[in-house]
Design a protein around this motif. Structure first.
Motif, PDB file in Angstrom:
ATOM      1  N   GLY A  42      28.514  42.633  14.645  1.00  0.00           N
ATOM      2  CA  GLY A  42      27.295  42.818  13.872  1.00  0.00           C
ATOM      3  C   GLY A  42      27.588  43.114  12.414  1.00  0.00           C
ATOM      4  N   HIS A  43      28.626  43.919  12.162  1.00  0.00           N
ATOM      5  CA  HIS A  43      29.024  44.217  10.784  1.00  0.00           C
ATOM      6  C   HIS A  43      29.541  42.953  10.091  1.00  0.00           C
ATOM      7  CE1 HIS A  43      29.196  48.273  12.587  1.00  0.00           C
ATOM      8  NE2 HIS A  43      28.842  48.682  11.381  1.00  0.00           N
ATOM      9  N   LEU A  44      30.299  42.177  10.846  1.00  0.00           N
ATOM     10  CA  LEU A  44      30.852  40.938  10.295  1.00  0.00           C
ATOM     11  C   LEU A  44      29.729  39.995   9.873  1.00  0.00           C
ATOM     12  CD1 LEU A  44      33.653  39.550   9.905  1.00  0.00           C
ATOM     13  CD2 LEU A  44      33.325  38.513  12.145  1.00  0.00           C
ATOM     14  N   HIS A  45      28.744  39.854  10.735  1.00  0.00           N
ATOM     15  CA  HIS A  45      27.624  38.960  10.447  1.00  0.00           C
ATOM     16  C   HIS A  45      26.807  39.467   9.259  1.00  0.00           C
ATOM     17  CE1 HIS A  45      24.565  35.975  11.228  1.00  0.00           C
ATOM     18  NE2 HIS A  45      23.637  36.907  11.258  1.00  0.00           N
ATOM     19  N   ARG A  46      26.500  40.763   9.241  1.00  0.00           N
ATOM     20  CA  ARG A  46      25.701  41.334   8.154  1.00  0.00           C
ATOM     21  C   ARG A  46      26.450  41.233   6.825  1.00  0.00           C
ATOM     22  NH1 ARG A  46      21.170  44.645   7.456  1.00  0.00           N
ATOM     23  NH2 ARG A  46      20.472  43.393   9.227  1.00  0.00           N
ATOM     24  N   LEU A  47      27.752  41.434   6.841  1.00  0.00           N
ATOM     25  CA  LEU A  47      28.529  41.345   5.599  1.00  0.00           C
ATOM     26  C   LEU A  47      28.505  39.927   5.045  1.00  0.00           C
ATOM     27  CD1 LEU A  47      30.287  42.709   3.528  1.00  0.00           C
ATOM     28  CD2 LEU A  47      32.261  42.406   5.049  1.00  0.00           C
ATOM     29  N   ALA A  52      26.478  36.178   0.940  1.00  0.00           N
ATOM     30  CA  ALA A  52      25.747  34.969   0.570  1.00  0.00           C
ATOM     31  C   ALA A  52      24.636  35.284  -0.431  1.00  0.00           C
ATOM     32  CB  ALA A  52      25.163  34.298   1.813  1.00  0.00           C
ATOM     33  N   MET A  53      23.933  36.385  -0.197  1.00  0.00           N
ATOM     34  CA  MET A  53      22.824  36.728  -1.082  1.00  0.00           C
ATOM     35  C   MET A  53      23.310  37.172  -2.460  1.00  0.00           C
ATOM     36  SD  MET A  53      19.930  38.512   1.346  1.00  0.00           S
ATOM     37  CE  MET A  53      20.983  39.531   2.362  1.00  0.00           C
ATOM     38  N   VAL A  54      24.432  37.882  -2.492  1.00  0.00           N
ATOM     39  CA  VAL A  54      24.950  38.379  -3.769  1.00  0.00           C
ATOM     40  C   VAL A  54      25.663  37.276  -4.544  1.00  0.00           C
ATOM     41  CG1 VAL A  54      26.600  39.963  -4.832  1.00  0.00           C
ATOM     42  CG2 VAL A  54      25.129  40.766  -2.983  1.00  0.00           C
ATOM     43  N   GLU A  55      26.575  36.559  -3.866  1.00  0.00           N
ATOM     44  CA  GLU A  55      27.436  35.604  -4.569  1.00  0.00           C
ATOM     45  C   GLU A  55      26.775  34.249  -4.775  1.00  0.00           C
ATOM     46  OE1 GLU A  55      31.306  35.375  -2.819  1.00  0.00           O
ATOM     47  OE2 GLU A  55      31.620  37.548  -2.837  1.00  0.00           O
ATOM     48  N   VAL A  56      26.022  33.781  -3.793  1.00  0.00           N
ATOM     49  CA  VAL A  56      25.366  32.478  -3.925  1.00  0.00           C
ATOM     50  C   VAL A  56      23.983  32.632  -4.554  1.00  0.00           C
ATOM     51  CG1 VAL A  56      24.559  30.417  -2.726  1.00  0.00           C
ATOM     52  CG2 VAL A  56      26.640  31.573  -1.948  1.00  0.00           C
ATOM     53  N   GLY A  57      23.219  33.579  -4.039  1.00  0.00           N
ATOM     54  CA  GLY A  57      21.865  33.761  -4.538  1.00  0.00           C
ATOM     55  C   GLY A  57      21.771  34.554  -5.819  1.00  0.00           C
ATOM     56  N   GLY A  58      22.841  35.286  -6.163  1.00  0.00           N
ATOM     57  CA  GLY A  58      22.824  36.072  -7.384  1.00  0.00           C
ATOM     58  C   GLY A  58      21.872  37.258  -7.339  1.00  0.00           C
ATOM     59  N   LEU A  59      21.551  37.748  -6.148  1.00  0.00           N
ATOM     60  CA  LEU A  59      20.621  38.864  -6.021  1.00  0.00           C
ATOM     61  C   LEU A  59      21.292  40.184  -6.388  1.00  0.00           C
ATOM     62  CD1 LEU A  59      18.960  36.721  -4.496  1.00  0.00           C
ATOM     63  CD2 LEU A  59      18.303  38.510  -2.877  1.00  0.00           C
ATOM     64  N   SER A  60      20.503  41.086  -6.931  1.00  0.00           N
ATOM     65  CA  SER A  60      20.989  42.430  -7.210  1.00  0.00           C
ATOM     66  C   SER A  60      21.097  43.204  -5.906  1.00  0.00           C
ATOM     67  CB  SER A  60      20.031  43.153  -8.165  1.00  0.00           C
ATOM     68  OG  SER A  60      18.786  43.396  -7.514  1.00  0.00           O
ATOM     69  N   ILE A  61      21.804  44.327  -5.960  1.00  0.00           N
ATOM     70  CA  ILE A  61      21.931  45.172  -4.770  1.00  0.00           C
ATOM     71  C   ILE A  61      20.556  45.656  -4.310  1.00  0.00           C
ATOM     72  CG2 ILE A  61      22.877  47.321  -3.871  1.00  0.00           C
ATOM     73  CD1 ILE A  61      24.908  45.051  -4.245  1.00  0.00           C
ATOM     74  N   ALA A  62      19.701  46.014  -5.270  1.00  0.00           N
ATOM     75  CA  ALA A  62      18.353  46.477  -4.912  1.00  0.00           C
ATOM     76  C   ALA A  62      17.566  45.366  -4.223  1.00  0.00           C
ATOM     77  CB  ALA A  62      17.616  46.951  -6.160  1.00  0.00           C
ATOM     78  N   ALA A  63      17.697  44.129  -4.717  1.00  0.00           N
ATOM     79  CA  ALA A  63      16.988  43.005  -4.107  1.00  0.00           C
ATOM     80  C   ALA A  63      17.516  42.726  -2.704  1.00  0.00           C
ATOM     81  CB  ALA A  63      17.117  41.762  -4.985  1.00  0.00           C
ATOM     82  N   VAL A  64      18.830  42.791  -2.537  1.00  0.00           N
ATOM     83  CA  VAL A  64      19.417  42.579  -1.207  1.00  0.00           C
ATOM     84  C   VAL A  64      18.912  43.641  -0.241  1.00  0.00           C
ATOM     85  CG1 VAL A  64      21.563  42.596   0.126  1.00  0.00           C
ATOM     86  CG2 VAL A  64      21.481  41.424  -2.073  1.00  0.00           C
ATOM     87  N   ARG A  65      18.791  44.884  -0.721  1.00  0.00           N
ATOM     88  CA  ARG A  65      18.292  45.958   0.132  1.00  0.00           C
ATOM     89  C   ARG A  65      16.858  45.662   0.584  1.00  0.00           C
ATOM     90  NH1 ARG A  65      18.897  49.737  -3.206  1.00  0.00           N
ATOM     91  NH2 ARG A  65      20.995  50.386  -2.610  1.00  0.00           N
ATOM     92  N   ASP A  66      16.041  45.129  -0.326  1.00  0.00           N
ATOM     93  CA  ASP A  66      14.663  44.784   0.038  1.00  0.00           C
ATOM     94  C   ASP A  66      14.628  43.669   1.080  1.00  0.00           C
ATOM     95  OD1 ASP A  66      13.657  46.656  -1.698  1.00  0.00           O
ATOM     96  OD2 ASP A  66      13.258  45.230  -3.316  1.00  0.00           O
ATOM     97  N   VAL A  67      15.490  42.666   0.888  1.00  0.00           N
ATOM     98  CA  VAL A  67      15.536  41.551   1.838  1.00  0.00           C
ATOM     99  C   VAL A  67      15.965  42.035   3.215  1.00  0.00           C
ATOM    100  CG1 VAL A  67      16.703  39.389   2.417  1.00  0.00           C
ATOM    101  CG2 VAL A  67      15.940  39.800   0.073  1.00  0.00           C
ATOM    102  N   LEU A  68      17.004  42.862   3.252  1.00  0.00           N
ATOM    103  CA  LEU A  68      17.482  43.372   4.536  1.00  0.00           C
ATOM    104  C   LEU A  68      16.443  44.268   5.193  1.00  0.00           C
ATOM    105  CD1 LEU A  68      21.202  44.178   3.632  1.00  0.00           C
ATOM    106  CD2 LEU A  68      20.310  42.199   4.871  1.00  0.00           C
ATOM    107  N   GLY A  69      15.682  44.995   4.364  1.00  0.00           N
ATOM    108  CA  GLY A  69      14.609  45.817   4.914  1.00  0.00           C
ATOM    109  C   GLY A  69      13.567  44.970   5.611  1.00  0.00           C
ATOM    110  N   ALA A  70      13.224  43.825   4.993  1.00  0.00           N
ATOM    111  CA  ALA A  70      12.274  42.906   5.632  1.00  0.00           C
ATOM    112  C   ALA A  70      12.861  42.332   6.910  1.00  0.00           C
ATOM    113  CB  ALA A  70      11.906  41.788   4.662  1.00  0.00           C
ATOM    114  N   LEU A  71      14.150  42.068   6.877  1.00  0.00           N
ATOM    115  CA  LEU A  71      14.836  41.490   8.032  1.00  0.00           C
ATOM    116  C   LEU A  71      14.838  42.459   9.214  1.00  0.00           C
ATOM    117  CD1 LEU A  71      16.430  38.821   8.505  1.00  0.00           C
ATOM    118  CD2 LEU A  71      18.500  40.101   7.995  1.00  0.00           C
ATOM    119  N   ASP A  72      14.943  43.753   8.914  1.00  0.00           N
ATOM    120  CA  ASP A  72      15.073  44.758   9.971  1.00  0.00           C
ATOM    121  C   ASP A  72      13.748  45.377  10.397  1.00  0.00           C
ATOM    122  OD1 ASP A  72      17.814  44.401   9.934  1.00  0.00           O
ATOM    123  OD2 ASP A  72      18.162  46.000   8.476  1.00  0.00           O
TER     124      ASP A  72
END
Length: 233
Positions: A42-47, A52-72
């Motif tokens: 699970g950690h491997l998959h989430r990492l 992908a979101m940080v390096e490909v999508g260029g999202l900030s840490i705050a934005a990634v946190r929001d996306v993961l919050g929606a995911l969970d």
């Protein structure tokens, strides 16, 4: 697996993984001693998702946190999750109070028969783009929008159809989250490739009889850039 193995399998440096753990983007591992933890698939998959979101999508840490919050969030619908993801990806955009640009955006969405949602980030971002176009004298830029709409509706349908192929809601949420980020990045790349190709076809110099073929064509490997040729936009 130990954190070093997690790093080896994903290519994410150990200090970066520790940073993601501190920021709550990765759940804590199972402690095996006071200074060591065990990490699972699970950690491997989430990492990999975060990378992908940080390096490909260029999202900030705050934005990634929001996306993961929606995911969970088990209570969030796919439609609402998509809104959260798009807000994280787009942000607030080029917000403007330009009344002319606002009216141009309103007329555009109304003309398409789309719902008029002036508070949406996408609408506000469009107003900002139109205001910027006006500022630099591109008064005819709004004429481009109808063509963009004709191109984008089938793309939006394709995105939604792809989400519906997911076997579970969790899988669909993941497609919404990461697929939006990767899809936007891919769309920009494909648009640039297509624009470059069509520009080459229309350029009389590029179409000059007897001109040698582009270096690397057919080999699958890129050749050196031609003099005066803009490789990246």
């Amino acid at each position: 697996m130990r954190i070093a193995e997690l790093s080896r399998q994903t290519g994410v440096p150990v200090p970066t993984i520790k940073y993601y753990l501190r920021e709550g983007l990765l759940p804590a591992g199972e402690l095996t001693s006071p200074n060591q933890a065990h990490y699972g698939e699970g950690h491997l998959h989430r990492l990999r998702l975060v990378r992908a979101m940080v390096e490909v999508g260029g999202l900030s840490i705050a934005a990634v946190r929001d996306v993961l919050g929606a995911l969970d969030d088990p209570e969030k619908s796919l439609h609402r999750a998509m809104g959260t993801v798009e807000t994280a990806v787009v942000g607030t955009g080029l917000v403007s109070d330009d009344e002319v640009a606002y009216e141009q955006a309103r007329e555009f969405v109304t003309r398409q028969g789309w719902a008029y949602r002036p508070r949406s980030h996408a609408f506000q971002s469009l107003v900002g783009v139109l205001a910027s176009a006006r500022d630099i004298g591109l008064d005819s830029f709004p004429d481009q929008l109808d063509g963009y709409a004709r191109a984008c509706e089938p793309l939006a349908a394709q995105d939604l159809d792809y989400v519906m192929t997911a076997p579970t809601k969790d899988a669909a949420m993941e497609i919404v989250a990461v697929g939006t980020v990767l899809g936007d990045a891919a769309l920009v790349a494909v648009r640039r490739l297509a624009r470059r190709e069509l520009s080459s076809r229309r350029d009389p110099v590029e179409r000059e009889p007897g001109k040698p073929a582009a270096v690397g064509l057919g080999s699958g490997k890129p050749g050196p850039a031609e003099p005066g040729c803009v490789e990246d936009e």
